[in-house]
Design an enzyme around this catalytic site. Structure first.
Site, mmCIF file in Angstrom:
data_model
loop_
_atom_site.group_PDB
_atom_site.id
_atom_site.type_symbol
_atom_site.label_atom_id
_atom_site.label_comp_id
_atom_site.label_asym_id
_atom_site.label_seq_id
_atom_site.Cartn_x
_atom_site.Cartn_y
_atom_site.Cartn_z
ATOM 1 N N GLU A 12 -9.584 -1.576 5.012
ATOM 2 C CA GLU A 12 -10.273 -1.300 6.268
ATOM 3 C C GLU A 12 -11.519 -2.183 6.387
ATOM 4 O OE1 GLU A 12 -8.634 0.312 8.241
ATOM 5 O OE2 GLU A 12 -7.874 2.235 7.527
ATOM 6 N N ASN A 52 -7.667 -2.756 14.013
ATOM 7 C CA ASN A 52 -9.065 -2.959 13.584
ATOM 8 C C ASN A 52 -9.210 -4.137 12.622
ATOM 9 O OD1 ASN A 52 -7.985 -1.984 11.239
ATOM 10 N ND2 ASN A 52 -9.319 -0.189 11.061
ATOM 11 N N HIS A 84 -7.380 -4.618 9.869
ATOM 12 C CA HIS A 84 -7.068 -4.369 8.455
ATOM 13 C C HIS A 84 -5.796 -5.084 7.995
ATOM 14 C CE1 HIS A 84 -4.775 -0.319 9.290
ATOM 15 N NE2 HIS A 84 -3.927 -1.298 9.214
ATOM 16 N N ASP A 140 0.821 -1.215 0.000
ATOM 17 C CA ASP A 140 0.000 0.000 0.000
ATOM 18 C C ASP A 140 0.854 1.264 0.000
ATOM 19 O OD1 ASP A 140 0.936 -0.460 2.562
ATOM 20 O OD2 ASP A 140 -1.024 -0.662 3.482
HETATM 21 C C1 GLP Z 1 -0.339 0.151 8.591
HETATM 22 C C2 GLP Z 1 -0.033 -0.689 7.359
HETATM 23 C C3 GLP Z 1 -0.361 -2.153 7.580
HETATM 24 C C4 GLP Z 1 0.217 -2.624 8.904
HETATM 25 C C5 GLP Z 1 -0.398 -1.820 10.022
HETATM 26 C C6 GLP Z 1 0.031 -2.274 11.402
HETATM 27 O O1 GLP Z 1 -1.658 0.530 8.687
HETATM 28 N N1 GLP Z 1 -0.742 -0.219 6.216
HETATM 29 O O2 GLP Z 1 0.157 -2.918 6.501
HETATM 30 O O3 GLP Z 1 -0.036 -3.999 9.087
HETATM 31 O O4 GLP Z 1 0.016 -0.478 9.817
HETATM 32 O O5 GLP Z 1 1.241 -1.662 11.769
HETATM 33 P P1 GLP Z 1 2.089 -2.066 13.033
HETATM 34 O O6 GLP Z 1 2.768 -3.337 12.661
HETATM 35 O O7 GLP Z 1 3.059 -0.948 13.218
HETATM 36 O O8 GLP Z 1 1.151 -2.225 14.159
#
Ligand code: GLP
Length: 263
Positions: free
Chosen positions: A148, A141, A143, A69
């Site tokens: 989302e 959440n 995702h 992304d």
């Molecule tokens: C962002 C990314 C996701 C990732 C999420 C969780 O939103 N787009 O791909 O999994 O963060 O991040 P973290 O691993 O820092 O909790």
């Protein structure tokens, strides 16, 4: 689905890295294609891949990377763009050439233009032979990437509005919440499921609810992570805190005892 629960984030990183390397051995041809996730969760995994490369057990110089992304509207040179984040946290760490890194294009004169670029990104993944191993984290959440809750389980790469919680979670990287982009381009859940292996790593208690919903809840767009249940080769690696909400723990431990990751 293989669910591996280990004591520490360090052990989780080591097991997840081994699952990635094992997946590449099984699925990849001459030009391996690795799906890359940002976030804090996979950082230890990338460090383990780097260590494997240093030991001569892995080589990412011919690997093509596809990011999950990107934010809409951030300059490619912005240090919080996912392009720059992946260059810093993955390419420079594991030795994946920057010219082999593909990131969705979040720039355009119009929504239609960004949408067309998103479709082209999906096509570029196919043209590269498809993703052999997709590395994933999970949002609090539920995702995946930036899919989302309420994302179609068959969605393809497209422009999406970020959830309020995601923007709040990511505000720590920007100078205030109002600087966090409102939209992104993300691989769809259908795109993610096309990868030949999924390796998801989740660490810490703030992921426990999302992990329980993804692994043991109903298959539902309300928890995008639940698409892992549809995938024939999904590996989920958790530390104890992230696994705390799972009811079927005994089975996962029994099943994991039969895995041969060589660690
Ligand atoms: C962002 C990314 C996701 C990732 C999420 C969780 O939103 N787009 O791909 O999994 O963060 O991040 P973290 O691993 O820092 O909790």
């Amino acid at each position: 689905m293989e669910v591996l629960i280990v004591d520490t984030p360090e052990a989780a990183a080591a097991f997840a890295a081994e699952a990635v390397l094992d997946g590449l051995r099984k699925h990849a041809g001459e030009n391996p294609v690795l799906g890359l996730a940002t976030g804090s969760s996979p950082l230890g995994l990338y460090a383990e891949l780097a260590a494997a490369a240093q030991r001569g057990e892995a080589d990412f110089s011919d690997t093509v990377g596809f990011a999950l992304d990107e934010y809409v509207g951030l300059e490619d040179t912005h240090e919080q763009s996912y392009r720059q984040t992946l260059i810093r946290e993955v390419c420079d760490v594991i030795g994946l050439p920057v010219e082999n890194l593909n990131v969705p294009n979040g720039h355009g004169e119009s929504v239609e233009q960004i949408a067309a670029q998103a479709t082209a990104y999906d096509e570029a993944i196919k043209a590269a032979g498809g993703v052999d191993v997709q590395i994933l984290g999970i949002g609090a959440n539920g995702h995946l990437g930036f899919n989302e809750p309420a994302s179609s389980l068959r969605s393809r790469t497209r422009i999406k509005r970020l959830a309020a919680q995601t923007r709040e979670d990511n505000a720590r990287f920007f100078d205030g919440l109002d600087r966090v982009p409102t939209h992104c381009v993300t691989q769809g859940l259908g795109t993610v499921q096309d990868a030949r292996r999924l390796v998801l790593i989740a660490l810490g208690s703030n992921k426990a609810e999302a992990i329980a919903a993804a692994i043991e809840g109903p298959l539902s767009a309300s928890c995008p992570g639940s698409v892992l249940q549809l995938h024939p080769d999904a590996v989920v690696v958790l530390d104890e805190a992230a696994a705390a909400g799972l009811k079927n723990r005994g089975y996962y431990d029994d099943a994991a005892a039969g895995l041969q990751f060589g660690i």
